[in-house]
Enzyme design. Structure first.
Site, mmCIF file in Angstrom:
data_model
loop_
_atom_site.group_PDB
_atom_site.id
_atom_site.type_symbol
_atom_site.label_atom_id
_atom_site.label_comp_id
_atom_site.label_asym_id
_atom_site.label_seq_id
_atom_site.Cartn_x
_atom_site.Cartn_y
_atom_site.Cartn_z
ATOM 1 N N CYS A 19 -6.003 -2.831 3.189
ATOM 2 C CA CYS A 19 -5.294 -1.752 3.877
ATOM 3 C C CYS A 19 -5.951 -0.397 3.601
ATOM 4 O O CYS A 19 -6.961 -0.077 4.202
ATOM 5 C CB CYS A 19 -3.814 -1.789 3.513
ATOM 6 S SG CYS A 19 -2.815 -1.000 4.767
ATOM 7 N N HIS A 77 -2.227 -7.097 4.563
ATOM 8 C CA HIS A 77 -2.139 -7.404 3.128
ATOM 9 C C HIS A 77 -2.205 -8.921 2.926
ATOM 10 O O HIS A 77 -1.167 -9.590 2.991
ATOM 11 C CB HIS A 77 -0.819 -6.879 2.560
ATOM 12 C CG HIS A 77 -0.755 -5.396 2.498
ATOM 13 N ND1 HIS A 77 -1.055 -4.683 1.368
ATOM 14 C CD2 HIS A 77 -0.452 -4.480 3.448
ATOM 15 C CE1 HIS A 77 -0.932 -3.385 1.615
ATOM 16 N NE2 HIS A 77 -0.562 -3.237 2.878
ATOM 17 N N GLU A 99 -2.407 -10.566 0.336
ATOM 18 C CA GLU A 99 -1.712 -11.009 -0.878
ATOM 19 C C GLU A 99 -0.292 -11.483 -0.595
ATOM 20 O O GLU A 99 0.255 -12.297 -1.333
ATOM 21 C CB GLU A 99 -1.702 -9.903 -1.940
ATOM 22 C CG GLU A 99 -0.838 -8.677 -1.643
ATOM 23 C CD GLU A 99 -1.538 -7.597 -0.823
ATOM 24 O OE1 GLU A 99 -2.490 -7.932 -0.094
ATOM 25 O OE2 GLU A 99 -1.117 -6.428 -0.903
HETATM 26 N N1 GLN Z 1 -1.762 4.840 3.752
HETATM 27 C C1 GLN Z 1 -2.401 3.937 4.642
HETATM 28 C C2 GLN Z 1 -1.702 3.815 5.975
HETATM 29 O O1 GLN Z 1 -0.561 4.182 6.089
HETATM 30 C C3 GLN Z 1 -2.546 2.571 4.002
HETATM 31 C C4 GLN Z 1 -1.230 1.911 3.766
HETATM 32 C C5 GLN Z 1 -1.333 0.752 2.810
HETATM 33 O O2 GLN Z 1 -2.311 0.624 2.097
HETATM 34 N N2 GLN Z 1 -0.342 -0.091 2.793
HETATM 35 O O3 GLN Z 1 -2.286 3.347 6.910
#
Ligand code: GLN
Length: 569
Positions: free
Chosen positions: A416, A542, A544
């Site tokens: 992310c 994600h 995970e």
């Molecule tokens: N801050 C980033 C976004 O909003 C990444 C978010 C995250 O890593 N979950 O896109």
């Protein structure tokens, strides 16, 4: 046994009687049994782990389990909670942002959960308050008893109707004695009365102190904790004693004496090296059979042996690793490991798959300014993860680390925010865009290679407003990600507001970055990789969240494999 009133009479609030127990349509009393887990003495005993382990054990007997966690706080979900205080925000496939315990349930039970499996004080009160505005309580003064407790019982029974399981397993968040869960425990007491004691089983978790200066176990705090539960009208059937060391017979006898629980149902759940060893321990203590007998359920013995064998195989691999690698994790919340719970678990699963133990090295990136700094920090790691995150702090250091691992061919997984940092690094150092940045970090930057998602521009307020939950991703054939997943379409979970700016995609791809996974209909880049590098992968989602002990996520398997290869060079 149970409430002897015509159900219809009590399902509506009325001036004529004091009852309020709304039953969801299709509810059959007695079809579903209930297992309720309470925590006494202190929080943080690992109630979620014990509940999940019990769920797993029952499942191996062929018994269907629907878990539900109750959290007393007034937030409607965990979306606005700070992971630094509360641990990781877990995301379900339906987009629910919830307590990390639901992640534990999904991993142990190997199934997806939904918002029906997660209840908070905020959710309960929102329902009560909005129903009151609509005149839903028919002129009655709205009270904790019977209205709030009635709605809670309705939530639990709704889950029973929806999933039609043999057991609804309720984990009561917090500690007995907290104001936050008092009304919930009262709802459970009423549930026992209405369903009949033979249909509900209570497990109390307690804590046995072992102060260093005494060098022996003490049961007083546990006795008082259990007594608080008894004073609320709940007689536990089983007491699980958390402790540092195996609980002695003397202590078990004391607890049994003070709590009316037979000695064979007072069990020791002492500290173990991995949470995945807890089911074996509970099984050895016979807890699964005790619950089955108490609730008069049937066990499918053949299935039981088969399913438990699969679990034991995984656990055995975990217990006897043959190799070891060190994976670095960069991040803002390095002080609190719980903020990265799912990543740590995913690494554990992938490690077991390779018969390998994983050492974690935490990398604080706020002090990394030069390539030399990055080199120093990454010296003893054979792979790194740059996990999700928000805000500016430490981002330049993360970018430096990514530059270092890209150039030095050290395996890298960017999750992310980590993927977004990888794009910024590549744009700056490979495409010559010096000003490349994310508008999250520098709102007015000249080259916003990472920009807010168009749909997010209109949204106001926090909580449930990000691009959330499971979505399909199309993988490009012939890419590394495609060969890891061995599928054309995968489903993974998201939680973000920003994305790779579509205007820069051609430029980035021309310089060699490959966007190997895309959303089916819109131009949102979901994965990236770098051909020629042994393992350089970024994901907007994600991975995970979907990793399970018996089904590790392919990207973590790939990372551990690449790290082992890097280590052997
Ligand atoms: N801050 C980033 C976004 O909003 C990444 C978010 C995250 O890593 N979950 O896109």
């Amino acid at each position: 046994m149970g409430l002897d009133v015509n159900l219809k009479d009590i399902s509506k609030s009325s001036q004529d009687h004091e009852f309020f127990t709304p039953f969801p349509a299709g509810y059959k009393k007695g079809r579903t049994k209930y297992l309720v887990i309470f925590g006494t003495v202190i929080s943080g005993l690992g109630k979620g782990i014990v509940s999940s382990s019990l769920g797993l054990l029952l499942q191996t007997h062929g018994i269907e389990v629907a878990p539900i966690k109750f959290d007393g706080y007034l937030n409607q979900d965990a979306g606005t909670l700070n992971p630094y205080r509360h641990g990781e925000v877990f995301v379900l496939d339906d987009g629910t942002e919830c307590d990390m315990d639901l992640g534990t349930y999904e991993r142990f039970l190997d199934r997806n959960l939904s918002h029906y499996n997660y209840l908070t004080g905020g959710k309960v009160f929102q329902k009560v308050l909005s129903k009151e505005r609509k005149g839903g309580y028919l002129g009655r003064d709205v009270q904790f008893i019977p209205h709030v407790t009635g709605e809670i019982k309705h939530f639990l029974r709704e889950l029973a109707v929806r999933e039609n399981p043999d057991i609804v397993a309720v984990e009561v968040g917090g500690t007995v004695g907290d104001i936050e869960n008092m009304y919930f425990i009262e709802a459970i007491r009423q549930l026992m009365y209405e369903e009949g004691k033979e249909n509900i089983c209570f497990v109390a978790l307690t804590y046995i102190l072992e102060p260093k200066f005494l060098g022996e176990q003490k049961s007083k705090a546990a006795q008082l904790g259990i007594r608080s539960l008894l004073s609320l009208g709940i007689q536990p059937d089983i007491i699980a004693c958390r402790a540092q060391n195996p609980v002695t017979d003397k202590i078990k006898e004391k607890i049994s004496l003070y709590s009316n629980v037979p000695l064979d149902k007072v069990i020791s759940v002492h500290d173990l090296d991995s949470i995945y060893l807890v089911p074996e321990l509970l099984k050895k203590e016979g807890v699964d059979n005790n619950i089955i007998n108490l609730l008069a359920l049937n066990s499918d013995h053949k299935k039981q042996r088969l399913m438990f064998n699969r679990w034991t195989k995984f656990v055995n691999k975990l217990k006897t690793p043959k190799k070891s690698v060190t994976i670095g994790i960069t991040g803002k919340y390095t002080a609190l490991r719980d903020s990265y719970a799912s990543i740590l678990k995913a690494l554990e699963h992938a490690g077991a798959e390779h018969n390998c133990s994983i050492q974690i090295k935490w990398i604080e990136t706020s002090n990394i300014e030069t390539e030399q700094d990055a080199k120093k920090c990454l010296r003893s790691t054979q792979g790194i993860i740059v996990p999700g995150g928000f805000g500016k702090r430490g981002t330049e250091g993360k970018i430096r680390c990514i530059e270092y691992v890209r150039k030095n061919k050290i395996p890298f997984l960017g999750i992310c925010y980590g993927m977004q940092m990888a794009v910024i690094e590549f744009a700056r150092n490979m495409c010559g865009i010096q000003d490349a940045n994310s508008t999250e970090i520098e709102p007015k930057c000249k080259a916003p290679v990472i920009d807010v998602l168009p749909e997010q521009k209109k949204i106001e307020g926090l909580g449930g407003t990000m691009r959330l939950g499971g979505k399909n991703i199309l993988l490009k054939k012939g890419t590394q990600v495609h060969s890891l997943y061995e599928q054309d379409t995968i489903r993974e979970r998201f939680r973000h507001r920003y994305e790779v700016n579509p205007e820069y995609i051609d430029l980035l791809e021309n310089k060699g970055l490959v966007f190997s996974g895309k959303a089916p209909k819109v131009e949102i880049m979901q994965t990236l990789e770098l051909p020629g590098h042994p393992y350089f992968i970024g994901t907007q989602y994600h991975p995970e969240y979907t990793s399970r002990p018996l089904k590790p996520n392919p990207l973590f398997i790939g990372l551990v494999k690449a790290s082992l290869e890097y280590a052997s060079k």
